[in-house]
Design a protein around this motif. Sequence first.
Motif, PDB file in Angstrom:
ATOM      1  N   GLN A   1      -0.240  -3.062   0.829  1.00 42.15           N
ATOM      2  CA  GLN A   1       0.265  -3.794  -0.490  1.00 42.15           C
ATOM      3  C   GLN A   1       1.334  -2.972  -1.003  1.00 42.15           C
ATOM      4  N   LEU A   2       1.211  -1.631  -1.061  1.00 39.53           N
ATOM      5  CA  LEU A   2       2.214  -1.010  -1.687  1.00 39.53           C
ATOM      6  C   LEU A   2       3.582  -0.959  -0.911  1.00 39.53           C
ATOM      7  N   TYR A   3       3.537  -0.845   0.537  1.00 41.58           N
ATOM      8  CA  TYR A   3       4.484  -1.234   1.313  1.00 41.58           C
ATOM      9  C   TYR A   3       5.262  -2.343   0.885  1.00 41.58           C
ATOM     10  N   THR A   4       4.360  -3.528   0.870  1.00 43.15           N
ATOM     11  CA  THR A   4       5.232  -4.716   0.885  1.00 43.15           C
ATOM     12  C   THR A   4       5.930  -4.749  -0.924  1.00 43.15           C
ATOM     13  N   LEU A   5       5.467  -3.999  -1.585  1.00 43.31           N
ATOM     14  CA  LEU A   5       6.053  -3.742  -3.092  1.00 43.31           C
ATOM     15  C   LEU A   5       7.447  -3.315  -2.817  1.00 43.31           C
ATOM     16  N   VAL A   6       7.440  -1.995  -2.292  1.00 41.31           N
ATOM     17  CA  VAL A   6       8.501  -1.220  -2.080  1.00 41.31           C
ATOM     18  C   VAL A   6       9.432  -1.695  -1.178  1.00 41.31           C
ATOM     19  N   GLU A   7       9.035  -2.460  -0.201  1.00 37.08           N
ATOM     20  CA  GLU A   7      10.146  -3.342   0.884  1.00 37.08           C
ATOM     21  C   GLU A   7      10.735  -4.362   0.091  1.00 37.08           C
ATOM     22  N   ALA A   8       9.964  -5.064  -0.937  1.00 39.39           N
ATOM     23  CA  ALA A   8      10.631  -6.049  -1.674  1.00 39.39           C
ATOM     24  C   ALA A   8      11.670  -5.628  -2.683  1.00 39.39           C
ATOM     25  N   ASN A   9      11.713  -4.133  -2.914  1.00 40.44           N
ATOM     26  CA  ASN A   9      12.611  -3.699  -3.896  1.00 40.44           C
ATOM     27  C   ASN A   9      13.616  -2.822  -2.971  1.00 40.44           C
ATOM     28  N   GLY A  10      13.804  -3.086  -1.529  1.00 42.40           N
ATOM     29  CA  GLY A  10      14.700  -2.550  -0.987  1.00 42.40           C
ATOM     30  C   GLY A  10      14.472  -1.078  -0.439  1.00 42.40           C
ATOM     31  N   PHE A  11      13.228  -0.476  -0.751  1.00 47.62           N
ATOM     32  CA  PHE A  11      12.917   0.949  -0.336  1.00 47.62           C
ATOM     33  C   PHE A  11      13.870   1.818  -1.566  1.00 47.62           C
ATOM     34  N   THR A  12      14.271   1.221  -2.786  1.00 49.54           N
ATOM     35  CA  THR A  12      15.089   1.983  -3.476  1.00 49.54           C
ATOM     36  C   THR A  12      14.673   3.301  -4.450  1.00 49.54           C
TER      37      THR A  12
END
Length: 103
Positions: free
Chosen positions: A32-43
């Motif tokens: 779940q955390l991975y999908t959230l940070v991926e959606a924000n471009g790992f910024t």
Amino acid sequence: RPCAVCAGGVARKKGDANGDCEFDLRDATYVQLYTLVEANGFTTPQGRAIKAEVQSYMLDQMDADLDGLVSSKDAYFLSQVNFRLMRFVDKLTAKIETDAKSG
């Protein structure tokens, strides 16, 4: 932190999405955390750290529903398996038997 090799040379457990050689609710949380940070471009700093630590075997385990994508559906599925409401199915075979009367 993901481990490169599991202690004692044991095989990784199915669903070990966070790479700690165990399968538990932390794996669903990690997806779940991975999908959230991926959606924000790992910024964010956390996003960059996650992007740097993720290995290909982890991505394979994150895609728990085997649809080719890592999504919140995978996190949900892993949580359901963790609570024994669903199961992993690796190999499925079917045996078709014909009724002697129907031919």
